[in-house]
Write a protein that holds these residues in place. Structure first.
Motif, PDB file in Angstrom:
ATOM      1  N   SER A   1       1.392  35.433  -3.115  1.00 59.45           N
ATOM      2  CA  SER A   1       0.546  34.940  -2.016  1.00 59.45           C
ATOM      3  C   SER A   1      -0.227  33.720  -2.462  1.00 59.45           C
ATOM      4  O   SER A   1      -0.380  32.735  -1.699  1.00 59.45           O
ATOM      5  N   ALA A   2      -0.718  33.685  -3.653  1.00 58.47           N
ATOM      6  CA  ALA A   2      -1.454  32.524  -4.154  1.00 58.47           C
ATOM      7  C   ALA A   2      -0.530  31.311  -4.257  1.00 58.47           C
ATOM      8  O   ALA A   2      -0.918  30.173  -3.909  1.00 58.47           O
ATOM      9  N   GLU A   3       0.704  31.569  -4.729  1.00 59.87           N
ATOM     10  CA  GLU A   3       1.638  30.437  -4.830  1.00 59.87           C
ATOM     11  C   GLU A   3       1.991  29.881  -3.437  1.00 59.87           C
ATOM     12  O   GLU A   3       2.094  28.662  -3.239  1.00 59.87           O
ATOM     13  N   GLU A   4       2.196  30.791  -2.483  1.00 60.12           N
ATOM     14  CA  GLU A   4       2.501  30.315  -1.119  1.00 60.12           C
ATOM     15  C   GLU A   4       1.338  29.535  -0.549  1.00 60.12           C
ATOM     16  O   GLU A   4       1.525  28.489   0.117  1.00 60.12           O
ATOM     17  N   HIS A   5       0.110  29.990  -0.769  1.00 60.67           N
ATOM     18  CA  HIS A   5      -1.055  29.264  -0.262  1.00 60.67           C
ATOM     19  C   HIS A   5      -1.141  27.892  -0.901  1.00 60.67           C
ATOM     20  O   HIS A   5      -1.408  26.882  -0.211  1.00 60.67           O
ATOM     21  N   LEU A   6      -0.893  27.803  -2.209  1.00 57.41           N
ATOM     22  CA  LEU A   6      -0.951  26.514  -2.884  1.00 57.41           C
ATOM     23  C   LEU A   6       0.161  25.578  -2.385  1.00 57.41           C
ATOM     24  O   LEU A   6      -0.070  24.369  -2.142  1.00 57.41           O
ATOM     25  N   SER A   7       1.362  26.133  -2.203  1.00 58.76           N
ATOM     26  CA  SER A   7       2.476  25.307  -1.686  1.00 58.76           C
ATOM     27  C   SER A   7       2.180  24.799  -0.278  1.00 58.76           C
ATOM     28  O   SER A   7       2.478  23.645   0.070  1.00 58.76           O
ATOM     29  N   ARG A   8       1.564  25.635   0.542  1.00 54.61           N
ATOM     30  CA  ARG A   8       1.249  25.215   1.921  1.00 54.61           C
ATOM     31  C   ARG A   8       0.229  24.095   1.939  1.00 54.61           C
ATOM     32  O   ARG A   8       0.344  23.122   2.712  1.00 54.61           O
ATOM     33  N   LEU A   9      -0.805  24.220   1.039  1.00 54.19           N
ATOM     34  CA  LEU A   9      -1.810  23.153   0.977  1.00 54.19           C
ATOM     35  C   LEU A   9      -1.176  21.840   0.520  1.00 54.19           C
ATOM     36  O   LEU A   9      -1.494  20.760   1.041  1.00 54.19           O
ATOM     37  N   LEU A  10      -0.303  21.909  -0.461  1.00 54.36           N
ATOM     38  CA  LEU A  10       0.366  20.679  -0.925  1.00 54.36           C
ATOM     39  C   LEU A  10       1.242  20.056   0.171  1.00 54.36           C
ATOM     40  O   LEU A  10       1.291  18.827   0.359  1.00 54.36           O
ATOM     41  N   GLU A  11       1.935  20.903   0.902  1.00 55.82           N
ATOM     42  CA  GLU A  11       2.798  20.387   1.977  1.00 55.82           C
ATOM     43  C   GLU A  11       1.979  19.734   3.086  1.00 55.82           C
ATOM     44  O   GLU A  11       2.355  18.672   3.617  1.00 55.82           O
ATOM     45  N   GLU A  12       0.831  20.346   3.440  1.00 50.91           N
ATOM     46  CA  GLU A  12      -0.013  19.738   4.474  1.00 50.91           C
ATOM     47  C   GLU A  12      -0.546  18.385   4.028  1.00 50.91           C
ATOM     48  O   GLU A  12      -0.549  17.403   4.798  1.00 50.91           O
ATOM     49  N   ARG A  13      -0.992  18.304   2.764  1.00 53.01           N
ATOM     50  CA  ARG A  13      -1.495  17.006   2.291  1.00 53.01           C
ATOM     51  C   ARG A  13      -0.396  15.949   2.246  1.00 53.01           C
ATOM     52  O   ARG A  13      -0.617  14.789   2.649  1.00 53.01           O
ATOM     53  N   ASP A  14       0.811  16.343   1.822  1.00 54.42           N
ATOM     54  CA  ASP A  14       1.910  15.367   1.785  1.00 54.42           C
ATOM     55  C   ASP A  14       2.312  14.902   3.197  1.00 54.42           C
ATOM     56  O   ASP A  14       2.622  13.722   3.440  1.00 54.42           O
ATOM     57  N   THR A  15       2.272  15.843   4.123  1.00 45.67           N
ATOM     58  CA  THR A  15       2.636  15.480   5.517  1.00 45.67           C
ATOM     59  C   THR A  15       1.669  14.477   6.087  1.00 45.67           C
ATOM     60  O   THR A  15       2.047  13.484   6.750  1.00 45.67           O
ATOM     61  N   LEU A  16       0.341  14.698   5.856  1.00 47.04           N
ATOM     62  CA  LEU A  16      -0.650  13.762   6.372  1.00 47.04           C
ATOM     63  C   LEU A  16      -0.519  12.397   5.727  1.00 47.04           C
ATOM     64  O   LEU A  16      -0.681  11.346   6.385  1.00 47.04           O
ATOM     65  N   LEU A  17      -0.234  12.355   4.463  1.00 45.33           N
ATOM     66  CA  LEU A  17      -0.108  11.049   3.789  1.00 45.33           C
ATOM     67  C   LEU A  17       1.142  10.308   4.235  1.00 45.33           C
ATOM     68  O   LEU A  17       1.150   9.077   4.317  1.00 45.33           O
ATOM     69  N   ARG A  18       2.228  11.063   4.523  1.00 42.66           N
ATOM     70  CA  ARG A  18       3.457  10.392   4.956  1.00 42.66           C
ATOM     71  C   ARG A  18       3.344   9.774   6.359  1.00 42.66           C
ATOM     72  O   ARG A  18       4.111   8.876   6.694  1.00 42.66           O
TER      73      ARG A  18
ATOM     74  N   ARG B   1       0.825  -1.211   0.000  1.00 44.67           N
ATOM     75  CA  ARG B   1       0.000   0.000   0.000  1.00 44.67           C
ATOM     76  C   ARG B   1       0.854   1.254   0.000  1.00 44.67           C
ATOM     77  O   ARG B   1       0.548   2.227  -0.688  1.00 44.67           O
ATOM     78  N   LEU B   2       1.948   1.222   0.801  1.00 44.53           N
ATOM     79  CA  LEU B   2       2.806   2.401   0.855  1.00 44.53           C
ATOM     80  C   LEU B   2       3.486   2.649  -0.494  1.00 44.53           C
ATOM     81  O   LEU B   2       3.653   3.791  -0.928  1.00 44.53           O
ATOM     82  N   ARG B   3       3.905   1.538  -1.139  1.00 47.05           N
ATOM     83  CA  ARG B   3       4.519   1.727  -2.456  1.00 47.05           C
ATOM     84  C   ARG B   3       3.509   2.314  -3.457  1.00 47.05           C
ATOM     85  O   ARG B   3       3.839   3.186  -4.258  1.00 47.05           O
ATOM     86  N   TYR B   4       2.272   1.793  -3.362  1.00 42.82           N
ATOM     87  CA  TYR B   4       1.252   2.324  -4.252  1.00 42.82           C
ATOM     88  C   TYR B   4       0.980   3.789  -3.975  1.00 42.82           C
ATOM     89  O   TYR B   4       0.889   4.615  -4.887  1.00 42.82           O
ATOM     90  N   LEU B   5       0.845   4.131  -2.689  1.00 43.96           N
ATOM     91  CA  LEU B   5       0.577   5.521  -2.318  1.00 43.96           C
ATOM     92  C   LEU B   5       1.753   6.419  -2.701  1.00 43.96           C
ATOM     93  O   LEU B   5       1.558   7.558  -3.156  1.00 43.96           O
ATOM     94  N   ALA B   6       2.959   5.882  -2.483  1.00 45.26           N
ATOM     95  CA  ALA B   6       4.122   6.711  -2.847  1.00 45.26           C
ATOM     96  C   ALA B   6       4.164   6.964  -4.350  1.00 45.26           C
ATOM     97  O   ALA B   6       4.434   8.093  -4.815  1.00 45.26           O
ATOM     98  N   THR B   7       3.841   5.902  -5.128  1.00 43.40           N
ATOM     99  CA  THR B   7       3.824   6.079  -6.590  1.00 43.40           C
ATOM    100  C   THR B   7       2.749   7.079  -7.003  1.00 43.40           C
ATOM    101  O   THR B   7       2.970   7.974  -7.844  1.00 43.40           O
ATOM    102  N   GLU B   8       1.545   6.901  -6.392  1.00 40.71           N
ATOM    103  CA  GLU B   8       0.448   7.821  -6.723  1.00 40.71           C
ATOM    104  C   GLU B   8       0.776   9.243  -6.317  1.00 40.71           C
ATOM    105  O   GLU B   8       0.495  10.205  -7.040  1.00 40.71           O
ATOM    106  N   GLU B   9       1.403   9.359  -5.115  1.00 36.09           N
ATOM    107  CA  GLU B   9       1.733  10.691  -4.625  1.00 36.09           C
ATOM    108  C   GLU B   9       2.787  11.361  -5.514  1.00 36.09           C
ATOM    109  O   GLU B   9       2.737  12.550  -5.784  1.00 36.09           O
ATOM    110  N   LYS B  10       3.748  10.537  -5.943  1.00 32.08           N
ATOM    111  CA  LYS B  10       4.762  11.099  -6.833  1.00 32.08           C
ATOM    112  C   LYS B  10       4.136  11.606  -8.126  1.00 32.08           C
ATOM    113  O   LYS B  10       4.484  12.686  -8.640  1.00 32.08           O
ATOM    114  N   ASP B  11       3.193  10.796  -8.647  1.00 35.29           N
ATOM    115  CA  ASP B  11       2.514  11.246  -9.866  1.00 35.29           C
ATOM    116  C   ASP B  11       1.749  12.528  -9.636  1.00 35.29           C
ATOM    117  O   ASP B  11       1.766  13.452 -10.469  1.00 35.29           O
TER     118      ASP B  11
END
Length: 972
Positions: free
Chosen positions: A928-945, A873-883
């Motif tokens: 500001s929009a780019e920072e907000h988008l980067s923060r959202l991506l980082e939060e989602r990646d942190t939760l998945l990791r 599952r982790l390999r699958y999630l990591a592959t999906e997350e990378k994509d």
């Protein structure tokens, strides 16, 4: 500091037990084994806490102890149960003690559990203590002795006055000739401890049948150690009929009654060994504790305390002799006596005292030192000077009488012992009296046995000068309800003694008359004995032997006394009538006489012992001395010295002729008797060997039958053990199933507790998610306001493009202020959001660790499968997350490129001058929009990791939606 003794004792104290099941039919015995030697405790009651209270000891030297410690020789204690009915002995467990742990310092006892215990439900144990003691007084001639002896106490370590020490020792006082027991300030009485070896039977059973019964070299003798002094008996050469005189050894002890009883209680036993050369053939233990118990209740002054009996001689442990029945066991007759010594008056210049303790009956007053090293001068001075004088007189009587064998004589000064057999000299004091005692055993009556007997009486009284027994002959037939006279029962004794000595002996030592049945079909049988109290003669009326002025007196006593059974003193066997007469013939003039076998009757001053069947022998003593001032009395012709000398000469001639004839006859009889005795002895030896062989064959046959029975019992025991093993297997299987059920129940209980804890944590997470949603809503509202402001700003910008320049500049300044305020608020909101994000991340990590730990504990059996699924599952999630990240980055790059392209187009439209003030707000909004988008991506990646959330969870779906909206806003 004193040197350590080379001889040691390994003492094992078996005190008590615990956790034993109660069994009234069985007894418990503990057997201790060390270096091939086995010792056993006495059987005790089989109860929950058996009390053994026994010490077992082995004797060895330090070199042997060192070798055993190097070889790690164990001390094994094996506990057995003994059935009182079937005499069956069964092992219940054992204990192994390490010899290296046995130290000379006293240690507290320890509890040792039984190994391979029969009692599986209870952990049976024994309380055992070990100690290594010094044995400096061990006798070199007794290799089989295991009695412990303590060394003498050190100087300055004595007990406090008024209290006895814990361990009492006998200390020799050489200059006084006695041993001291206890503190000197509490030793005020003098005691005499005597040991008598009287007889022995069945001694041939101690010799294997392959060896001869005769000792051709040194002979056989009895050996024992009395307070550190080695004593040996007179050697004898025939075990079938051991011929030795009863011998007594005595030591004087200065102590108190309490200290002496405590000392005897502490001593284990007196060991009497039968020896041949320097080898012990067997030994017997005489308990000294029993003597202490008897001394506690007996009158030590009048009667004394005595422990006597026929004690069984046990062969050495390594002799490998077969077990013997009770009727064939070898025995030795030993008597141990303790009495208080009466204080003797002062003796000046070697003169004889006026009184002395008498000797016990049937005990030869001789004493022999050991054949090993000679004793110190005063270490064995066991009698008073009066007793020494009496011993000299009695020995001289034996030597002068010619009817007794040679006997060793102890020097009165206590020096080295010597034996005088040729022409001894006897010193008779002037204070001694010449006595003549006669005893007439007249009749027997009131026979208690239902059958007639051939009655014969026998007695001996060594104080009269002869240990040879006096017997009535021939036997007379005695029936019930009749009285018979005894023929040739009159006997007279001539002897010299001190008056006080005579009185003391008659008061303390009775004359014992034995009644024997001399039947024709069987051997002689002892029916009973009667005690004649000789002091009754002294209390009878005195009558003069001659006219007035004659110093002679006569006292006569007549009585009828009962004859009692030897084992049952209260049972009367018959009644004896006797007449006892004592004649005091006055003083004997002091002189020294040379005693010879040929002229013993010519020595009037030598005490004689004679037996008279009819009348007493005429006295040959000189008349009593007259006073210095008395006038000479007229003498008749028959009273002159010449007439008396001539009469004595004639009588001496007749006696010499009769003596010569008697000597010839006696020599002939002795030769014939020697031949007959030798024939009987050899015939007896052959018969004894045949009986011994027959006994050994019977014992081997019994042993074979016993072995067959043991094999049958062993087969039955194996069958029972197999059934018991099957039963134990079933019990173990049932116990295993029960344990499995208990483990499953415990697992289910832990699962429920874990589920409950997980539910609580999920409720906490739900509350935190609600709080996070509220915060996200606030952020969304702020973003909406920000979007609205941005749209207004775009509209304003378009309007400014159409208005004059100064109005546009004013609005730009106003918007710049609002922008600064909004940036401040945005920064504050961003910081708050970052703080909550960190707290939420830590909570999620903690929840993830807890959930992972609970999952590992609850699903231990499926760990491998879960690990593989989780990895996939982790390999699958990591592959999906990378994509997804790659796609998001691609979109972000597209958005940046589009923004840059738009910026260039707008710069081209506005021109270089007016476009400069508007480019800063647009650029800030894009950043500001780019920072907000980067923060959202980082939060989602942190939760998945973290591994707690998946793409299907609600929070991940919400973050993905916000990311898509942010990306759409950027595209706009």
């Amino acid at each position: 500091m004193a040197a350590k003794s080379d001889q040691l004792l390994i003492v094992v104290s078996i005190l008590e037990g615990r956790h034993f099941p109660k069994s009234p039919r069985l007894s418990l015995v503990v057997q201790a084994s060390f270096d091939g030697e086995h010792l056993e405790t006495d059987p005790v009651e089989h109860r929950e806490q058996p009390q053994f209270s026994t010490e077992l000891a082995w004797e060895l030297d330090r070199k042997t102890l060192h070798q055993h410690r190097l070889q790690r020789t164990p001390i094994k204690l094996q506990c057995f149960t003994l059935d009182s009915v079937s005499k069956k002995k069964e092992s219940v467990g054992y204990i192994v003690l390490d010899l290296r742990s046995v130290q000379e310092a006293r240690q507290d006892p320890r509890w040792y559990p039984l190994l391979s215990s029969k009692y599986t439900k209870q952990k049976a144990a024994l309380l055992v203590g070990t100690l290594l003691e010094n044995d400096s007084k061990a006798a070199a001639a007794s290799p089989d002795k295991i009695r412990a002896k303590k060394a003498a106490p050190r100087q300055g370590s004595g007990p406090v006055s008024g209290a006895l020490p814990a361990r009492l020792e006998a200390q020799l006082i050489p200059d006084q000739g006695y041993h001291q027991v206890g503190p000197a300030d509490r030793c005020g009485d003098m005691f005499v401890l005597s040991v008598t070896v009287a007889f022995a039977t069945k001694l041939e059973q101690l010799i294997p049948s392959t060896k001869k019964l005769l000792a051709e070299d040194s002979g056989f003798f009895f050996y024992y150690s009395l307070l550190g002094n080695d004593i040996t008996s007179e050697p004898f050469h025939n075990l079938l009929s051991p011929d030795f005189e009863p011998e007594r050894a005595s030591v004087r002890i200065r102590s108190s009654t309490q200290a002496l009883q405590a000392f005897l209680t502490q001593q284990s036993s007196l060991q009497v060994h039968l020896c041949c050369g320097n080898r012990s053939l067997g030994s017997s233990d005489v308990s000294l504790s029993a003597l202490a118990a008897a001394a506690a209740t007996a009158d030590l002054e009048a009667k004394g305390a005595t422990v006597e009996g026929a004690f069984v001689l046990q062969p050495p442990p390594r002799s490998k002799l077969p077990a013997l029945p009770a009727e064939l066991q070898p025995t030795v007759g030993v008597a141990v006596t303790l009495r208080r010594e009466e204080p003797a008056p002062q003796v000046l210049r070697g003169k004889d005292p006026s009184r002395a303790p008498p000797l016990p009956p049937a005990v030869a007053p001789t004493q022999k030192p050991a054949a090993s090293p000679p004793l110190p001068p005063s270490s064995f001075r066991t009698e008073s000077e009066a007793e020494s004088l009496l011993e000299e007189q009695e020995l001289d009587r034996k030597l002068a009488g010619g009817d007794e064998g040679d006997a060793p004589l102890r020097h009165p000064e206590g020096a080295a012992s010597s034996v005088s057999v040729s022409a001894p000299k006897v010193s008779i004091p002037s204070s001694a009296h010449h006595y003549c005692f006669s005893l007439d055993l007249r009749s027997l009556a009131k026979l208690a046995t239902p059958y007639p007997i051939a009655a014969m009486l026998r007695y001996s009284y060594q104080f009269f000068g002869s240990s040879a027994p006096i017997m009535t002959s021939p036997p007379v037939e005695l029936q019930r309800n009749m009285e018979v006279s005894l023929p040739q029962s009159y006997c007279a004794f001539d002897f010299a003694a001190l008056p006080q000595q005579l009185q003391d002996t008659f008061r303390r030592v009775p004359l014992v008359v034995e009644l024997w049945d001399r039947g024709s079909s069987s051997r002689d049988q002892l029916l009973g004995s009667a005690s004649i109290q000789l002091h009754q003669v002294l209390s009878s009326e005195k009558t003069r032997l001659g006219p007035a002025g004659d110093p002679g007196w006569r006292q006569t006593h007549q009585d009828r006394i009962p004859v009692v059974h030897p084992q049952r003193p209260t049972e009367r066997v018959a009644e004896l009538s006797y007449v006892a007469t004592l004649e005091d013939l006055g003083f004997i003039k002091a002189k020294e006489v040379l005693v010879s076998d040929s002229i013993q009757d010519e020595c009037p001053a030598v005490p004689q012992s004679s037996s008279h069947p009819a009348a007493p022998k005429p006295s040959l003593l000189p008349p009593a001395p007259q006073g210095p001032g008395a006038p000479p009395a007229p003498q008749a012709t028959r009273d002159t010295l010449e007439y008396r000398a001539a009469l004595e000469l004639e009588m001496w001639k007749e006696e010499q002729e009769d003596l010569f004839d008697d000597q010839l006859k006696q020599k002939e009889l002795r030769h014939m008797q020697a031949l007959a005795d030798e024939w009987r002895k050899r015939d007896g030896e052959r018969e004894a060997l045949v009986k011994k062989k027959e006994l050994e064959f019977n014992l081997l046959e019994e042993k074979l039958q016993k072995t067959l029975c043991d094999l049958e019992k062993r087969e039955k025991q194996l069958a029972e053990a197999e059934l018991q093993t099957q039963r134990l297997q079933r019990e173990l299987r049932a116990e295993h199933d029960l344990t499995q059920k208990e483990l499953q129940e415990a697992s289910r209980r832990l699962q429920r507790e874990s589920d409950h804890l997980v539910a609580l944590e999920r409720e906490k997470v739900r509350l935190m998610e609600e709080e996070r949603g509220r915060l996200l809503q606030q952020m969304a509202d702020a973003e909406a306001r920000y979007q609205q402001l941005q749209k207004e700003f775009q509209l304003y910008r378009e309007q400014q493009n159409q208005r004059p320049e100064f109005r546009l500049q004013a609005e730009v300044n106003l918007l710049a202020l609002e922008k600064v305020e909004l940036e401040r608020k945005l920064e504050s909101t961003t910081k708050s959001k970052l703080h909550y994000k960190q707290q939420w991340g830590r909570a999620l990590k903690e929840l993830a660790r807890f959930k992972q730990r609970e999952q590992e504990n609850a699903m231990a059996r499926l760990k491998k499968q879960q690990a593989e699924l989780e990895a996939m599952r982790l390999r699958y999630l990591a592959t999906e997350e990378k994509d997804a990240v790659r796609q998001d980055r691609q979109e972000l790059d597209d958005i940046r490129n589009e923004i840059n392209r738009l910026k260039k187009q707008e710069e081209e439209k506005l021109g270089p001058a007016p476009a400069e003030p508007d480019s800063a707000p647009s650029l800030n909004l894009n950043e500001s929009a780019e920072e907000h988008l980067s923060r959202l991506l980082e939060e989602r990646d942190t939760l998945l990791r973290t591994g707690v959330y998946t793409h299907d969870d609600r929070i991940i779906t919400e973050l993905s939606r916000q990311i898509q909206e942010a990306m759409r806003d950027r595209k706009l």
